[in-house]
Design a protein around this motif. Structure first.
Motif, PDB file in Angstrom:
ATOM      1  N   UNK A  65      -7.839   1.357  -2.965  1.00 49.69           N
ATOM      2  CA  UNK A  65      -8.452   0.050  -3.184  1.00 49.69           C
ATOM      3  C   UNK A  65      -8.065  -0.976  -2.119  1.00 49.69           C
ATOM      4  N   UNK A  66      -6.976  -0.713  -1.386  1.00 51.37           N
ATOM      5  CA  UNK A  66      -6.476  -1.692  -0.419  1.00 51.37           C
ATOM      6  C   UNK A  66      -6.844  -1.342   1.019  1.00 51.37           C
ATOM      7  N   UNK A  67      -7.805  -0.452   1.204  1.00 55.75           N
ATOM      8  CA  UNK A  67      -8.096   0.038   2.553  1.00 55.75           C
ATOM      9  C   UNK A  67      -9.492  -0.354   3.034  1.00 55.75           C
ATOM     10  N   UNK A  84     -14.794  -8.745  13.479  1.00 56.97           N
ATOM     11  CA  UNK A  84     -13.538  -9.495  13.418  1.00 56.97           C
ATOM     12  C   UNK A  84     -12.997  -9.412  11.991  1.00 56.97           C
ATOM     13  N   UNK A  85     -11.973  -8.612  11.780  1.00 54.43           N
ATOM     14  CA  UNK A  85     -11.472  -8.374  10.419  1.00 54.43           C
ATOM     15  C   UNK A  85     -10.821  -9.614   9.817  1.00 54.43           C
ATOM     16  N   UNK A  86     -10.450 -10.573  10.663  1.00 54.05           N
ATOM     17  CA  UNK A  86      -9.817 -11.790  10.141  1.00 54.05           C
ATOM     18  C   UNK A  86     -10.836 -12.804   9.636  1.00 54.05           C
ATOM     19  N   UNK A  87     -12.115 -12.634   9.990  1.00 55.83           N
ATOM     20  CA  UNK A  87     -13.136 -13.604   9.604  1.00 55.83           C
ATOM     21  C   UNK A  87     -14.120 -13.070   8.564  1.00 55.83           C
ATOM     22  N   UNK A  93      -8.643 -10.877   3.294  1.00 58.07           N
ATOM     23  CA  UNK A  93      -7.593 -11.043   2.281  1.00 58.07           C
ATOM     24  C   UNK A  93      -6.746  -9.783   2.089  1.00 58.07           C
ATOM     25  N   UNK A  94      -7.080  -8.707   2.802  1.00 60.36           N
ATOM     26  CA  UNK A  94      -6.365  -7.447   2.614  1.00 60.36           C
ATOM     27  C   UNK A  94      -5.025  -7.457   3.359  1.00 60.36           C
ATOM     28  N   UNK A  95      -4.028  -6.789   2.765  1.00 55.20           N
ATOM     29  CA  UNK A  95      -2.718  -6.690   3.406  1.00 55.20           C
ATOM     30  C   UNK A  95      -2.803  -5.994   4.760  1.00 55.20           C
ATOM     31  N   UNK A  96      -3.683  -5.001   4.856  1.00 54.58           N
ATOM     32  CA  UNK A  96      -3.795  -4.262   6.107  1.00 54.58           C
ATOM     33  C   UNK A  96      -4.271  -5.170   7.236  1.00 54.58           C
TER      34      UNK A  96
END
Length: 281
Positions: A65-67, A84-87, A93-96
């Motif tokens: 679920x966190x991937x 862009x995974x940060x936007x 919101x994921x820890x990864x």
């Protein structure tokens, strides 16, 4: 005229094909990490990975679920690209994402023929990368190819089982007919079957019938000795039957020492040698 020599490599299973596919893609794409992950809907495990600089390692596991892989599976049979995974609302919101700090992700599910999900084939980088239509087509093609390899792997395992079935005869006695050619993959499967079933069935004798073997070579002879030795170690007496004249000649010519192995011409004589008698009503 100059010519270029190409080396042909034969893949024997899904793992070998997956490793080769990732290495080929890594040469074609400017993406730091390409990987194949397997999931059981609970855990996501990296089973194959190619890094330029290490981001992931084979065997790495995270809750599914966190991937990013979960997002790719949810996206369906189309390539998921996140520049862009940060936007992105999907990933920010994921820890990864927090651990990576920045970058891009691309992923596509790998399915079995019946529609079940095996996992994903993905690209990941802490630097942003572009994805062209050709890149999308490459991921789609490789996902389909891996799906095909999964089916071949499954079919091959079924064939191996059918071509070396262990058949219980009575309490403590079973027959293992070996049919076709023996290769390294089949050898491991046959040894595992023989040892596992011998223990499960509490066998005293295992009759190994060789009449269906198509050819014998050094590997086949050494394989038979290996199986015989392992069976003896667990307290099972192996008996070889069905050694045809041509196989016997080849065995002698290869100086294989089968003199210590109990052999019988036929299944009937093997059963008689351990106290069974066949009779008609």
């Amino acid at each position: 005229m100059n010519s270029t020599a190409f080396t042909y490599k034969k893949f024997t299973n899904f793992d070998e094909a997956a490793d080769s596919i990732l290495r080929m893609m890594s040469k074609m794409l400017k993406i730091n990490t390409l990987f194949i992950a397997k999931n059981d809907q609970k855990t996501n495990e990296i089973v194959k990975v190619v890094n330029k600089e290490v981001l992931l390692k084979e065997g790495d596991k995270l809750p599914f679920e966190e991937t990013f892989c979960k997002l790719s599976v949810d996206h369906g049979k189309n390539v998921l690209f996140i520049p862009d995974i940060t936007k992105s609302d999907l990933t920010n919101a994921l820890n990864v994402t927090r651990n990576l700090g920045s970058g891009s992700f691309v992923g596509l599910p790998i399915f079995y023929e019946d529609g079940r999900n095996y996992g994903t084939i993905c690209g990941l980088d802490t630097e942003q990368f572009n994805l062209t239509e050709e890149h999308v087509e490459l991921f789609e093609t490789m996902s389909s190819l891996l799906s095909y390899c999964l089916e071949l792997d499954d079919a091959n395992r079924q064939i191996q089982t059918l071509s070396a079935p262990l058949v219980p005869i009575t309490k403590g006695v079973a027959i293992l007919p070996i049919i076709g050619n023996i290769n390294e993959f089949r050898l491991e499967a046959i040894i595992e079957l023989a040892l596992t079933k011998s223990g499960t069935l509490s066998l005293d004798y295992l009759i190994i019938d060789l009449s269906g073997i198509l050819q014998i070579n050094d590997m086949v002879s050494s394989s038979l000795l290996k199986i015989v030795s392992m069976l003896r170690l667990i307290g099972v007496t192996p008996i070889l039957t069905g050694i045809r004249p041509d196989l016997a000649i080849k065995t002698i010519n290869m100086n294989s020492d089968l003199s210590s192995v109990q052999t019988q011409a036929t299944l009937e004589s093997a059963l008689k040698s351990i106290g069974f008698r066949l009779s008609r009503e």
